[in-house]
Design a protein around this motif. Sequence first.
Motif, short mmCIF file in Angstrom:
data_model
loop_
_atom_site.label_atom_id
_atom_site.label_comp_id
_atom_site.label_asym_id
_atom_site.label_seq_id
_atom_site.Cartn_x
_atom_site.Cartn_y
_atom_site.Cartn_z
N PHE A 1 13.20 96.71 -4.12
CA PHE A 1 14.03 97.37 -3.12
C PHE A 1 13.18 98.41 -2.39
CE2 PHE A 1 16.95 95.74 -6.22
CZ PHE A 1 18.06 95.33 -5.48
N ASN A 2 13.44 98.60 -1.11
CA ASN A 2 12.80 99.68 -0.36
C ASN A 2 13.68 100.07 0.81
OD1 ASN A 2 12.32 97.56 1.46
ND2 ASN A 2 10.34 98.41 2.09
N THR A 3 13.25 101.09 1.54
CA THR A 3 13.99 101.54 2.72
C THR A 3 13.13 101.32 3.96
OG1 THR A 3 13.17 103.81 2.77
CG2 THR A 3 15.01 103.35 1.29
N SER A 4 13.72 101.54 5.11
CA SER A 4 12.99 101.35 6.37
C SER A 4 12.08 102.52 6.72
CB SER A 4 13.99 101.13 7.51
OG SER A 4 14.75 102.31 7.74
N GLY A 5 12.15 103.61 5.95
CA GLY A 5 11.37 104.80 6.25
C GLY A 5 12.12 105.82 7.08
N VAL A 6 13.30 105.47 7.57
CA VAL A 6 14.13 106.39 8.34
C VAL A 6 15.01 107.16 7.37
CG1 VAL A 6 15.90 106.59 10.12
CG2 VAL A 6 14.12 104.84 10.32
N VAL A 7 15.06 108.48 7.49
CA VAL A 7 15.86 109.30 6.60
C VAL A 7 17.32 108.85 6.65
CG1 VAL A 7 16.68 111.63 6.10
CG2 VAL A 7 14.31 111.25 6.81
N GLY A 8 17.88 108.60 5.48
CA GLY A 8 19.27 108.15 5.39
C GLY A 8 19.43 106.64 5.37
N SER A 9 18.36 105.89 5.56
CA SER A 9 18.47 104.42 5.56
C SER A 9 18.72 103.92 4.14
CB SER A 9 17.21 103.79 6.14
OG SER A 9 16.06 104.17 5.41
N PRO A 10 19.44 102.81 3.98
CA PRO A 10 19.81 102.33 2.64
C PRO A 10 18.65 101.62 1.94
CG PRO A 10 20.62 100.81 4.31
CD PRO A 10 20.02 101.98 5.06
N LYS A 11 18.76 101.53 0.61
CA LYS A 11 17.83 100.71 -0.17
C LYS A 11 18.25 99.25 -0.05
CE LYS A 11 16.68 104.17 -3.71
NZ LYS A 11 17.48 105.28 -3.17
N LEU A 12 17.32 98.40 0.37
CA LEU A 12 17.63 97.00 0.60
C LEU A 12 16.62 96.12 -0.13
CD1 LEU A 12 18.37 97.28 4.43
CD2 LEU A 12 20.05 96.93 2.61
N PRO A 13 17.04 94.92 -0.53
CA PRO A 13 16.13 94.04 -1.29
C PRO A 13 15.09 93.37 -0.41
CG PRO A 13 18.21 92.94 -0.92
CD PRO A 13 18.38 94.33 -0.39
N PHE A 14 13.99 92.95 -1.04
CA PHE A 14 12.98 92.16 -0.34
C PHE A 14 12.47 91.07 -1.28
CE2 PHE A 14 10.51 95.55 -2.38
CZ PHE A 14 9.48 94.84 -2.99
N LEU A 15 11.88 90.05 -0.68
CA LEU A 15 11.30 88.95 -1.44
C LEU A 15 10.02 88.50 -0.75
CD1 LEU A 15 11.48 86.72 -3.67
CD2 LEU A 15 12.69 85.32 -1.98
N THR A 16 8.97 88.33 -1.54
CA THR A 16 7.70 87.81 -1.04
C THR A 16 7.32 86.58 -1.86
OG1 THR A 16 6.96 90.02 -0.40
CG2 THR A 16 5.27 88.31 -0.59
N ILE A 17 7.00 85.49 -1.17
CA ILE A 17 6.58 84.25 -1.83
C ILE A 17 5.08 84.10 -1.60
CG2 ILE A 17 6.87 81.75 -1.97
CD1 ILE A 17 9.68 82.16 -0.76
N SER A 18 4.32 84.11 -2.69
CA SER A 18 2.85 84.04 -2.59
C SER A 18 2.33 82.77 -3.24
CB SER A 18 2.21 85.25 -3.29
OG SER A 18 2.61 86.47 -2.71
N THR A 19 1.33 82.18 -2.61
CA THR A 19 0.60 81.08 -3.21
C THR A 19 -0.88 81.29 -2.93
OG1 THR A 19 0.30 78.66 -3.22
CG2 THR A 19 0.95 79.67 -1.13
N TYR A 20 -1.69 81.11 -3.96
CA TYR A 20 -3.12 81.39 -3.79
C TYR A 20 -3.95 80.64 -4.83
CZ TYR A 20 -2.17 84.88 -7.47
OH TYR A 20 -1.77 85.52 -8.61
#
Length: 367
Positions: free
Chosen positions: A228-247
């Motif tokens: 989870f992270n925020t957009s960097g704007v004060v007051g913005s909500p914590k939102l999920p993220f997903l990264t798919i990696s292949t290497y």
Amino acid sequence: MKKILPILLLLLSITAAAQETEKPRKYYAFDASYFYGTILEHNPDIAHLITDHPNGVLVSWNRKFFGIEEWSARYNYPDFGYSFIYQDMKNPYLGENYSVYGHANFYFLKRLLSFRIGQGIAYATDPYDPDKNYINNAYGTRFLSSTYLMGNIRKENILEGLGVQAGITIIHYSNADTGSPNHSTNTFTFNVGMNYILDHENLPEYVPRVKEKYTEPIHYNFALRGGFNTSGVVGSPKLPFLTISTYADKVLNHKSTLQAGAELFFFRSLEEFINYKAAAFPQLDTTGDEDAKRVGVFVGHKLAFNKTALITQLGYYVYYPYTEYVEQVYNRIGLQREITDNFFGSVTVRSHGANAEAVEFSIGYRL
């Protein structure tokens, strides 16, 4: 007597088998240091928070290695352990920080010089609050990610296990955009302290390193990274993220593995940022319809310590339609741990220069 003899022989064989499978004996030490320094002005936005000289204490518990475990001889017999830091930030808005870490000590110049890196979690007594503490724009959350680097001139076992140490330490606190604001702090300090080796009378000799060639064919990896992270704007909500990696990776020796691959990023916080910019600044070019997905390519290196490894990667977004969020070059650093021969887990921080975007928790599979 005829009945007793077989029983004694059985007990002796069990004892001998136990001794053969007995794990190497463990040796421990602890140290404590006082530090005093200053907060570095890495960002002009925190200049108002630098009002005095922070100080504190650092206490550590270490397990010492002597080369009985073959991997430790390759790194000149390091220590691994846990540490605690109390730091008074000497500013009424920053308050005090309490931190716990896992750390590693590496030795140079006949073990006279030591370098330590620690990674852990800090508790901030006075984080940002829009009503009670809006002056603190460094810590947007009460719990922070913390890293410290320590370089010491160190002399152990001078007198009955006691030794001394002195050097410099840099302590970093940030929440990696799990909350806003997040301008973070870096404290540069001088430290002095003492160390003590338990069971110092019975320390073994260092086992010499056995040099041998080792390599593996190319392997392919797949990893899912989330959090989870925020957009960097004060007051913005914590939102999920997903990264798919292949290497792909190529093992060069027991220590080093090279990596190269690609990954696809899905970040709800970037979608939120695009919508915010479109609504708050209609005079700008953001419409709200921009694609928030990103595609990156990266190269990396894995430095292995038995089943644990340090991961460092450098990447570039080859597909990045909305470029007003972060820079196109990114880096990733963190720890990876083997779960089985094929599965691994990791905790990493992905940043753009000194701007951390996310703490990633990953599960992966290596073919």
